[in-house]
Design a protein around this motif. Structure first.
Motif, short mmCIF file in Angstrom:
data_model
loop_
_atom_site.label_atom_id
_atom_site.label_comp_id
_atom_site.label_asym_id
_atom_site.label_seq_id
_atom_site.Cartn_x
_atom_site.Cartn_y
_atom_site.Cartn_z
N LEU A 130 -23.42 10.13 1.71
CA LEU A 130 -23.20 11.22 2.66
C LEU A 130 -22.42 12.36 2.04
O LEU A 130 -21.57 12.16 1.18
N LYS A 131 -22.72 13.57 2.53
CA LYS A 131 -22.02 14.78 2.11
C LYS A 131 -21.28 15.36 3.32
O LYS A 131 -21.67 15.13 4.47
N ALA A 132 -20.25 16.15 3.05
CA ALA A 132 -19.53 16.82 4.13
C ALA A 132 -20.51 17.66 4.95
O ALA A 132 -21.41 18.30 4.39
N ASP A 133 -20.35 17.64 6.25
CA ASP A 133 -21.18 18.35 7.23
C ASP A 133 -22.51 17.67 7.53
O ASP A 133 -23.25 18.15 8.39
N ILE A 192 -24.72 14.98 9.44
CA ILE A 192 -24.57 14.40 10.77
C ILE A 192 -25.15 13.00 10.70
O ILE A 192 -26.29 12.82 10.28
N VAL A 193 -24.35 12.00 11.05
CA VAL A 193 -24.85 10.63 11.12
C VAL A 193 -25.11 10.30 12.58
O VAL A 193 -24.32 10.67 13.46
N ILE A 194 -26.23 9.65 12.84
CA ILE A 194 -26.60 9.31 14.21
C ILE A 194 -27.22 7.92 14.21
O ILE A 194 -28.06 7.61 13.35
N ILE A 232 -28.59 13.47 8.94
CA ILE A 232 -29.25 14.78 8.95
C ILE A 232 -28.48 15.65 7.97
O ILE A 232 -27.27 15.81 8.09
N ARG A 233 -29.18 16.18 6.99
CA ARG A 233 -28.57 17.07 6.01
C ARG A 233 -28.90 18.49 6.46
O ARG A 233 -30.01 18.97 6.28
N PRO A 234 -27.94 19.17 7.11
CA PRO A 234 -28.23 20.46 7.73
C PRO A 234 -28.40 21.61 6.73
O PRO A 234 -27.85 21.59 5.63
N HIS A 235 -29.19 22.59 7.16
CA HIS A 235 -29.33 23.83 6.39
C HIS A 235 -27.95 24.50 6.35
O HIS A 235 -27.10 24.26 7.20
#
Length: 160
Positions: free
Chosen positions: A66-69, A71-73, A101-104
């Motif tokens: 995981l990276k900062a920002d 989202i884990v669901i 989710i790796r956000p834009h």
């Protein structure tokens, strides 16, 4: 306001490791935390230092780090259980029962997580899940979930 699929508006949806990728023998105490649905409590990630992974497992499963920002669901059980990965949690491993989710870069992760935890979206996730014994969500269903998000060019903003 932009309306569209979560995977288009927010970012890539990935499933945590499952099946034979992660073994009980990979679990150790007090190393790199594993983020499973049980670790997501009230919109925050609470590690269980009794269920962590060793360095070799982390290297083998590097695509699930995981990276900062992010989202884990949770993808099974209680729908809508999600949290944003904080800076100090970057490098932890997404567990088997989660999507991440790796956000834009222009997406405010906290806003998206808030939307996904809202009663109306929890109801949508529950309706879309399958499984008689335990609700289970697919990657495709989550990625196709329709969201309405404020446009980046709107006259108001939400700080990260």
């Amino acid at each position: 306001m932009e309306l569209g699929a979560l995977s288009k508006l927010v970012g890539q949806v990935a499933t945590g490791p499952f099946g034979s990728l992660l073994h009980k023998s990979d679990y150790v105490e007090n190393e790199t935390p594993l983020v499973n649905p049980a670790n997501i409590v009230d919109g925050r990630i609470i590690p269980d230092m009794r269920k962590t992974v060793n360095k070799s497992a982390l290297e083998r499963l590097s695509s699930y780090i995981l990276k900062a920002d992010d989202i884990v669901i949770g993808r099974r059980g209680e729908m809508g259980r999600c949290a944003v990965v904080e800076e100090e949690q970057a490098g932890w491993l997404c567990g088997t029962g989660n999507f991440f989710i790796r956000p834009h870069s222009d997406v405010v992760s906290r806003f998206v997580a808030h939307v996904l935890r809202s009663p109306s979206y929890v109801a949508k996730l529950e309706a879309a899940s399958t499984g008689a014994t335990m609700a289970n969500l697919s990657n495709r269903v989550l990625g196709d979930l329709e969201l309405a998000l404020p446009s980046v060019n709107s006259s108001w903003s939400i700080s990260k």
